[in-house]
Design an enzyme around this catalytic site. Sequence first.
Site, PDB file in Angstrom:
ATOM      1  N   ASN A 149       0.818  -1.112  -0.242  1.00 36.46           N
ATOM      2  CA  ASN A 149      -0.015  -0.041  -0.039  1.00 36.46           C
ATOM      3  C   ASN A 149       0.807   1.088  -0.124  1.00 36.46           C
ATOM      4  O   ASN A 149       1.629   1.543   1.012  1.00 36.46           O
ATOM      5  CB  ASN A 149      -0.979   0.041   1.213  1.00 36.46           C
ATOM      6  CG  ASN A 149      -1.987   1.074   1.273  1.00 36.46           C
ATOM      7  OD1 ASN A 149      -1.934   1.972   0.324  1.00 36.46           O
ATOM      8  ND2 ASN A 149      -2.363   1.451   2.373  1.00 36.46           N
ATOM      9  N   TRP A 150       1.017   1.902  -1.272  1.00 38.06           N
ATOM     10  CA  TRP A 150       1.827   3.017  -1.316  1.00 38.06           C
ATOM     11  C   TRP A 150       1.405   4.380  -0.628  1.00 38.06           C
ATOM     12  O   TRP A 150       1.892   5.419  -0.436  1.00 38.06           O
ATOM     13  CB  TRP A 150       2.073   3.335  -2.572  1.00 38.06           C
ATOM     14  CG  TRP A 150       3.393   2.158  -3.346  1.00 38.06           C
ATOM     15  CD1 TRP A 150       3.872   1.342  -2.827  1.00 38.06           C
ATOM     16  CD2 TRP A 150       3.550   2.190  -4.924  1.00 38.06           C
ATOM     17  NE1 TRP A 150       4.464   0.594  -3.467  1.00 38.06           N
ATOM     18  CE2 TRP A 150       4.250   1.059  -4.734  1.00 38.06           C
ATOM     19  CE3 TRP A 150       3.045   2.948  -5.748  1.00 38.06           C
ATOM     20  CZ2 TRP A 150       5.072   0.658  -6.152  1.00 38.06           C
ATOM     21  CZ3 TRP A 150       3.691   2.401  -7.065  1.00 38.06           C
ATOM     22  CH2 TRP A 150       4.505   1.422  -7.130  1.00 38.06           C
ATOM     23  N   GLU A 181      -5.733  -4.345  10.527  1.00 32.23           N
ATOM     24  CA  GLU A 181      -4.744  -3.390  10.701  1.00 32.23           C
ATOM     25  C   GLU A 181      -4.950  -2.633  12.047  1.00 32.23           C
ATOM     26  O   GLU A 181      -5.747  -1.694  12.046  1.00 32.23           O
ATOM     27  CB  GLU A 181      -4.629  -2.465   9.571  1.00 32.23           C
ATOM     28  CG  GLU A 181      -4.315  -2.934   8.315  1.00 32.23           C
ATOM     29  CD  GLU A 181      -3.644  -1.837   7.405  1.00 32.23           C
ATOM     30  OE1 GLU A 181      -2.436  -2.406   6.614  1.00 32.23           O
ATOM     31  OE2 GLU A 181      -4.074  -0.989   6.931  1.00 32.23           O
ATOM     32  N   GLY A 236       2.954  -0.868   4.335  1.00 29.63           N
ATOM     33  CA  GLY A 236       2.994   0.496   4.242  1.00 29.63           C
ATOM     34  C   GLY A 236       4.492   0.891   3.792  1.00 29.63           C
ATOM     35  O   GLY A 236       4.752   0.799   2.818  1.00 29.63           O
ATOM     36  N   GLY A 237       4.997   1.436   4.889  1.00 25.96           N
ATOM     37  CA  GLY A 237       6.265   2.188   4.564  1.00 25.96           C
ATOM     38  C   GLY A 237       7.422   1.170   3.915  1.00 25.96           C
ATOM     39  O   GLY A 237       7.995   1.737   3.168  1.00 25.96           O
TER      40      GLY A 237
HETATM   41  P1  13P Z   1       2.931   0.804   7.989  1.00 21.07           P
HETATM   42  O1  13P Z   1       3.637  -0.684   7.132  1.00 21.07           O
HETATM   43  O2  13P Z   1       3.688   1.952   7.301  1.00 21.07           O
HETATM   44  O3  13P Z   1       2.731   0.577   9.200  1.00 21.07           O
HETATM   45  O4  13P Z   1       1.497   0.741   7.313  1.00 21.07           O
HETATM   46  C1  13P Z   1       0.541  -0.096   7.197  1.00 21.07           C
HETATM   47  C2  13P Z   1      -0.712   0.178   6.271  1.00 21.07           C
HETATM   48  O5  13P Z   1      -1.358   0.899   6.692  1.00 21.07           O
HETATM   49  C3  13P Z   1      -0.719  -0.611   5.170  1.00 21.07           C
HETATM   50  O6  13P Z   1      -2.119  -0.232   4.837  1.00 21.07           O
END
Ligand code: 13P
Length: 248
Positions: free
Chosen positions: A10-11, A167, A232-233
Amino acid sequence: MPRTPYIAANWKMNKTVAEAAEFIDALLPRIAATQHDVVVCPPFTALHEVVERRRGTAVRVAAQNMHFEESGAFTGEVSAPMLVELDVEAVVLGHSERRQFFGETDEALAKKVPAALAADLEPILCVGESEAARDAGQTDEVLERQLRADLAEVADEDVAKVVVAYEPIWAIGTGKVATPEQAQEACAFIRDVLRARGAAADDVRILYGGSVKPGNAAELLALPDVDGALVGGAALVAEDFAAIVEAA
Ligand code: 13P
């Protein structure tokens, strides 16, 4: 049938078209041999570029949101048929950032999930509790409420077409990852809720999301009820995302 591992990037609001192209070119050789489902979720502006660059590969493409109507006076919105026309295959729905910052409601999600399914888009439905809810012992209650509301208009036999992402809000972008016990417990609970409503729960892919990194992915992805990750990150760097795919 074992569930195929599902790893999604997820960018969020990151990457220009040029940066998206660079990422895909770096990712493809690194995951060429994978048997897993690998999904990239670019912002709307980069969807076309990513769809075209990954043609002929195992990488699938998801949008990060959509409206439930097919067309109409909804300035700034994008519909399922518009995504399908681009050969987008999936869509993230109900991400906590959309719930928190953009007023996404369970009522809207109850329309979005069936609209995605009707258009043959795979919904990646995000659920998760806040830190306050967890501290108050309300994690199960929050998850059950979200699942019941967001899937209310989905027929039991269609629930397995939905990918559910657990999440926990307190783990998103914080570096504070859920412990394996917390992730397993919540994902098993989600499966129980789906089973209780009559769905083929053993076929549903349930992902964990929240500070997944190459260093913690293997442990999380080995859990019996965690079938993948929504990243995410760490999914902004092709090498790191590829390492997470490999860890599954
Ligand atoms: P992070 O991996 O940056 O914690 O984000 C998770 C996320 O929200 C994926 O949708």
